[in-house]
Design a protein around this motif. Sequence first.
Motif, short mmCIF file in Angstrom:
data_model
loop_
_atom_site.label_atom_id
_atom_site.label_comp_id
_atom_site.label_asym_id
_atom_site.label_seq_id
_atom_site.Cartn_x
_atom_site.Cartn_y
_atom_site.Cartn_z
N LYS A 1 36.82 23.75 46.51
CA LYS A 1 36.94 22.65 47.49
C LYS A 1 38.17 22.85 48.35
CE LYS A 1 34.68 19.65 44.24
NZ LYS A 1 34.87 20.61 43.12
N LYS A 2 38.02 22.51 49.65
CA LYS A 2 39.10 22.83 50.60
C LYS A 2 40.42 22.14 50.26
CE LYS A 2 36.60 24.52 54.53
NZ LYS A 2 35.63 24.10 55.53
N GLY A 3 40.37 20.84 49.89
CA GLY A 3 41.61 20.08 49.60
C GLY A 3 42.40 20.74 48.49
N PRO A 4 41.81 20.82 47.28
CA PRO A 4 42.53 21.48 46.18
C PRO A 4 42.90 22.93 46.51
CG PRO A 4 40.60 20.33 45.34
CD PRO A 4 40.55 20.24 46.84
N PHE A 5 42.06 23.62 47.30
CA PHE A 5 42.36 25.02 47.62
C PHE A 5 43.63 25.12 48.46
CE2 PHE A 5 42.03 28.82 50.30
CZ PHE A 5 42.08 29.78 49.30
N SER A 6 43.78 24.22 49.46
CA SER A 6 45.00 24.26 50.30
C SER A 6 46.23 24.05 49.43
CB SER A 6 45.01 23.14 51.35
OG SER A 6 43.82 23.17 52.04
N ARG A 7 46.12 23.08 48.49
CA ARG A 7 47.27 22.81 47.61
C ARG A 7 47.55 24.03 46.73
NH1 ARG A 7 46.65 17.71 43.83
NH2 ARG A 7 44.71 18.83 43.47
N LEU A 8 46.49 24.66 46.25
CA LEU A 8 46.64 25.85 45.40
C LEU A 8 47.35 26.96 46.17
CD1 LEU A 8 45.84 27.42 42.78
CD2 LEU A 8 43.70 28.01 43.94
N GLU A 9 46.91 27.19 47.41
CA GLU A 9 47.52 28.24 48.24
C GLU A 9 49.01 27.97 48.45
OE1 GLU A 9 45.14 28.50 51.90
OE2 GLU A 9 45.08 30.64 51.38
N THR B 1 46.29 35.76 43.20
CA THR B 1 45.42 35.83 44.38
C THR B 1 44.56 34.59 44.36
OG1 THR B 1 45.28 38.21 44.08
CG2 THR B 1 43.63 37.23 45.54
N THR B 2 44.49 33.89 45.50
CA THR B 2 43.66 32.68 45.54
C THR B 2 42.32 32.98 46.20
OG1 THR B 2 44.69 32.05 47.61
CG2 THR B 2 45.63 31.10 45.61
N SER B 3 41.33 32.18 45.82
CA SER B 3 39.98 32.40 46.39
C SER B 3 39.28 31.06 46.54
CB SER B 3 39.20 33.31 45.43
OG SER B 3 37.82 33.30 45.75
N LEU B 4 38.76 30.83 47.75
CA LEU B 4 37.93 29.64 47.97
C LEU B 4 36.49 30.08 47.73
CD1 LEU B 4 37.63 26.68 48.97
CD2 LEU B 4 37.54 27.57 51.30
N SER B 5 36.02 29.88 46.51
CA SER B 5 34.68 30.36 46.16
C SER B 5 34.13 29.54 44.99
CB SER B 5 34.72 31.86 45.81
OG SER B 5 35.70 32.11 44.83
N ASP B 6 32.89 29.81 44.65
CA ASP B 6 32.22 29.02 43.62
C ASP B 6 32.29 29.70 42.25
OD1 ASP B 6 30.56 27.27 42.28
OD2 ASP B 6 28.73 28.26 42.95
N GLY B 7 32.94 29.05 41.31
CA GLY B 7 32.95 29.53 39.93
C GLY B 7 33.39 30.98 39.79
N ILE B 8 32.59 31.77 39.06
CA ILE B 8 32.96 33.17 38.82
C ILE B 8 32.26 34.12 39.81
CG2 ILE B 8 33.50 32.85 36.38
CD1 ILE B 8 30.72 33.98 35.68
N SER B 9 31.66 33.54 40.88
CA SER B 9 30.82 34.36 41.78
C SER B 9 31.57 35.52 42.45
CB SER B 9 30.17 33.49 42.85
OG SER B 9 31.18 32.91 43.65
N GLU B 10 32.90 35.36 42.63
CA GLU B 10 33.62 36.42 43.36
C GLU B 10 34.77 37.02 42.56
OE1 GLU B 10 34.46 35.38 47.42
OE2 GLU B 10 32.44 34.60 47.68
N ILE B 11 34.73 36.86 41.26
CA ILE B 11 35.87 37.41 40.50
C ILE B 11 35.82 38.94 40.54
CG2 ILE B 11 36.15 35.39 39.00
CD1 ILE B 11 34.81 37.01 36.72
N PRO B 12 37.00 39.58 40.64
CA PRO B 12 37.02 41.05 40.71
C PRO B 12 36.61 41.68 39.37
CG PRO B 12 39.13 40.08 41.37
CD PRO B 12 38.33 38.98 40.78
N ASP B 13 36.24 42.97 39.44
CA ASP B 13 35.74 43.67 38.25
C ASP B 13 36.80 43.86 37.16
OD1 ASP B 13 33.23 43.83 39.22
OD2 ASP B 13 33.36 45.93 39.87
N ASP B 14 38.09 43.81 37.54
CA ASP B 14 39.10 44.05 36.49
C ASP B 14 39.50 42.79 35.72
OD1 ASP B 14 40.40 42.94 38.66
OD2 ASP B 14 42.18 44.21 38.50
N VAL B 15 38.87 41.65 36.02
CA VAL B 15 39.17 40.43 35.25
C VAL B 15 38.64 40.61 33.83
CG1 VAL B 15 38.50 38.00 34.95
CG2 VAL B 15 39.24 38.82 37.20
N ASP B 16 39.54 40.42 32.84
CA ASP B 16 39.06 40.52 31.45
C ASP B 16 39.06 39.18 30.73
OD1 ASP B 16 41.75 40.11 30.70
OD2 ASP B 16 42.14 42.25 30.54
#
Length: 207
Positions: free
Chosen positions: A49-57, A67-82
């Motif tokens: 959500k944009k509001g919480p995302f701006s605060r997070l940034e 690294t911050t990401s405005l995205s849904d759940g785990i849909s865009e997590i990078p491959d090295d996330v363990d």
Amino acid sequence: MKLSQRLFTIASLVKKGAVVADIGADHGLLSIYLVENKIAKKVFAVENKKGPFSRLEKNTKEYPRITTSLSDGISEIPDDVDTVIIAGMGGILVSDILLKNEEKLKNVRYIIVDAHRDLCLVRQTLENLGYDFEKEILVKEGVFYNVMSVKRGQSKLTPTDLEFGYHINKDPLFNEYRETLLEQYQRNYNCNNSIELAHKIERLKHL
Ligand SMILES: C[S@@+](CC[C@H](N)C(=O)[O-])C[C@H]1O[C@@H](n2cnc3c(N)ncnc32)[C@H](O)[C@@H]1O
């Protein structure tokens, strides 16, 4: 920085050197704690959500290892996330987030969840996804929170673990937790005499 007991418990379950995705990072407090204390190598902090995302940034801009990401759940997590953390959401949403992009979990060895309802569903989902329970910890901050941590592997959950929590009767807060649950169940039972609830009350009393 001082975290709430709930967030501190979650942080204590993260393995040193982990590459973390903090889903629903909101204020970013947990992400910041993990890099400031050199627990996580880096954190991918996600908000949808944009509001919480701006605060997070804003809160995390001075932390190059977040690294911050405005995205849904785990849909865009990078491959090295363990390690994936999903905290402060209902259990149905937590399960949906995991199931919707299941393929993103292929390199994820650990998941830490603090769901605030539908805990049995969350345990079942984690088990079905091929994760084994390491720990479930009770945290009392006004209400009780169940913080679960799982790792890749064959699950050995019993029906009691699934229903009430993994090895939950070994937790130091268990007696107090059981009293609280019994009170809730009893109140519901008084309004709706379901046989299922009566059985649940009996099972809990004998734990
Ligand atoms: C109650 S806050 C919890 C914040 C923090 N994780 C904690 O435990 O204190 C839940 C956050 O999850 C975010 N959220 C809900 N659904 C999401 C999704 N599908 N993807 C990413 N973030 C989500 C919300 O915008 C909200 O900021």
